[in-house]
Design a protein around this motif. Structure first.
Motif, short mmCIF file in Angstrom:
data_model
loop_
_atom_site.label_atom_id
_atom_site.label_comp_id
_atom_site.label_asym_id
_atom_site.label_seq_id
_atom_site.Cartn_x
_atom_site.Cartn_y
_atom_site.Cartn_z
N SER A 64 -66.12 45.39 10.44
CA SER A 64 -66.25 43.97 10.75
C SER A 64 -66.55 43.14 9.50
CB SER A 64 -67.36 43.75 11.78
OG SER A 64 -68.65 43.90 11.19
N TYR A 92 -64.62 47.16 18.44
CA TYR A 92 -65.84 46.56 19.01
C TYR A 92 -65.56 46.10 20.43
CZ TYR A 92 -69.64 43.29 19.90
OH TYR A 92 -70.71 42.64 20.46
N SER A 103 -69.27 38.00 12.61
CA SER A 103 -69.30 38.96 11.50
C SER A 103 -69.97 38.32 10.29
CB SER A 103 -67.86 39.34 11.14
OG SER A 103 -67.23 38.27 10.45
N LEU A 109 -66.83 38.65 16.42
CA LEU A 109 -66.97 40.06 16.05
C LEU A 109 -65.84 40.95 16.56
CD1 LEU A 109 -68.92 41.68 14.34
CD2 LEU A 109 -70.23 42.21 16.41
N ALA A 112 -62.98 40.27 14.14
CA ALA A 112 -63.31 40.78 12.81
C ALA A 112 -63.11 42.29 12.75
CB ALA A 112 -64.75 40.42 12.45
N THR A 113 -63.55 42.99 13.79
CA THR A 113 -63.50 44.45 13.83
C THR A 113 -62.14 45.00 14.23
OG1 THR A 113 -65.83 44.42 14.51
CG2 THR A 113 -64.66 46.51 14.73
#
Length: 312
Positions: A64, A92, A103, A109, A112-113
């Motif tokens: 992330s 995630y 993140s 998140l 991002a992940t």
């Protein structure tokens, strides 16, 4: 196979751990790219002891975090001469989460992940992949993308950095599905971008597997009961790990790129229509994916955003 190198993100649990065990058993040099080093060190030793393969390395990585990805890739590129296989497995999905999580670079998140992290990882490792005689990248996708058979379903491009935290309810399941179809679109585009380098890039639509007790405990009561019931028939992660291995090593997929592959190891086709009886086949079958993912405008939008957000 000790000279063949594979990176597996999120290799300390679930399918990632099973895949690390499979590749190590087959004699590959396995790089476990993991965030929680305390848990991962124990898993690393377990895999080494089980497989008698000492070439199982552990490197810290938080997918992330763009800073963590850059640090990881720089360290890997300095230590290893090439890369044969990259499996973007880490994801995630925090069951029961109701609040927006961002993140370190202030990106939602899930995205991002699950989306931007794999995009940046692949780009930073592309030159090392190109040094392999048979470089392959596999992105872990999900059946959750079937929600995009709903013509009203769209990626929330206006909310990927938490812009609507105060006005729009958060759904971890919607963000998970959105981030995974975005990863599928990036898979198609990356396959084109890296074709001249000989790098094959595909995605795997992961079907149900047995969930851990820790994961089920996070669910609401109804879904908790449903998950326990499903776990009675859900296959073990090792079955999906075998599919990871087959896609990344077999002659069958040696020249396949830019495709979504299902748990039966079949190439999934974009849907031709999303109405009537065919729509039911789309939703309950495993042979088609939403046409949303093939829309050039959608692909260009996620590609442009990925490029912009990951620029230093």
């Amino acid at each position: 196979m000790k000279d063949k190198i594979v990176i597996i993100t999120g290799a300390n649990s679930g399918i990632g751990k099973a895949a690390a065990l499979k590749f190590a058993t087959e004699g590959y040099r396995v790089i476990m790219a993991c965030r929680n080093m305390r848990i991962s060190e124990a898993v690393q030793q377990e895999i080494i002891e089980t497989t008698k393969n000492i070439n199982v390395d552990l490197m810290e990585l938080d997918v992330s975090s763009f800073a963590s990805i850059r640090t990881f890739c720089a360290a890997f590129n300095a230590k290893y001469p090439c890369l044969d296989i990259l499996i973007n497995n880490a994801a995630y999905l925090n069951h029961g989460e109701k609040e927006y999580k961002l993140s370190p670079e202030h990106i939602e998140l899930s995205f991002a992940t699950n989306t931007f992290g794999p995009f940046l990882m692949t780009r930073l490792l592309a030159d090392h992949l190109a040094k392999s005689q048979d470089p392959r990248v596999l992105n872990a996708c999900t059946t959750n993308i079937k929600n995009f058979f709903d013509p009203k379903r769209k990626i929330e491009f206006d909310n990927l950095q938490g812009e609507m935290r105060g006005t729009r309810p958060y759904s971890t399941y919607k963000m998970y599905g959105d981030s995974k179809i975005a990863l599928l679109m990036l898979t198609f585009k990356m396959a084109e971008e890296f074709k001249s380098m000989g790098i094959k890039v595909n995605a795997l639509q992961i079907n149900r597997v047995k969930l851990s007790k820790k994961t089920i405990k996070k669910m609401h009561s109804f879904w908790k009961v449903f998950a326990w019931a499903q776990n009675l028939t859900n296959p073990l992660p090792s079955g999906m790990a075998d599919t990871y291995f087959h896609i990344c090593t077999s002659d069958e997929f040696k020249n396949v790129t830019g495709q979504l592959i299902n748990h039966k190891r079949e190439i999934v086709q974009p849907s031709t229509t999303e109405k009537g009886f065919t729509q039911l086949k789309n939703i309950f079958g495993s042979s088609s994916y939403p046409s949303y993912a093939t829309n050039p405008q959608n692909i260009e939008q996620i590609w442009s955003l990925s490029t912009t957000l990951t620029e230093e």
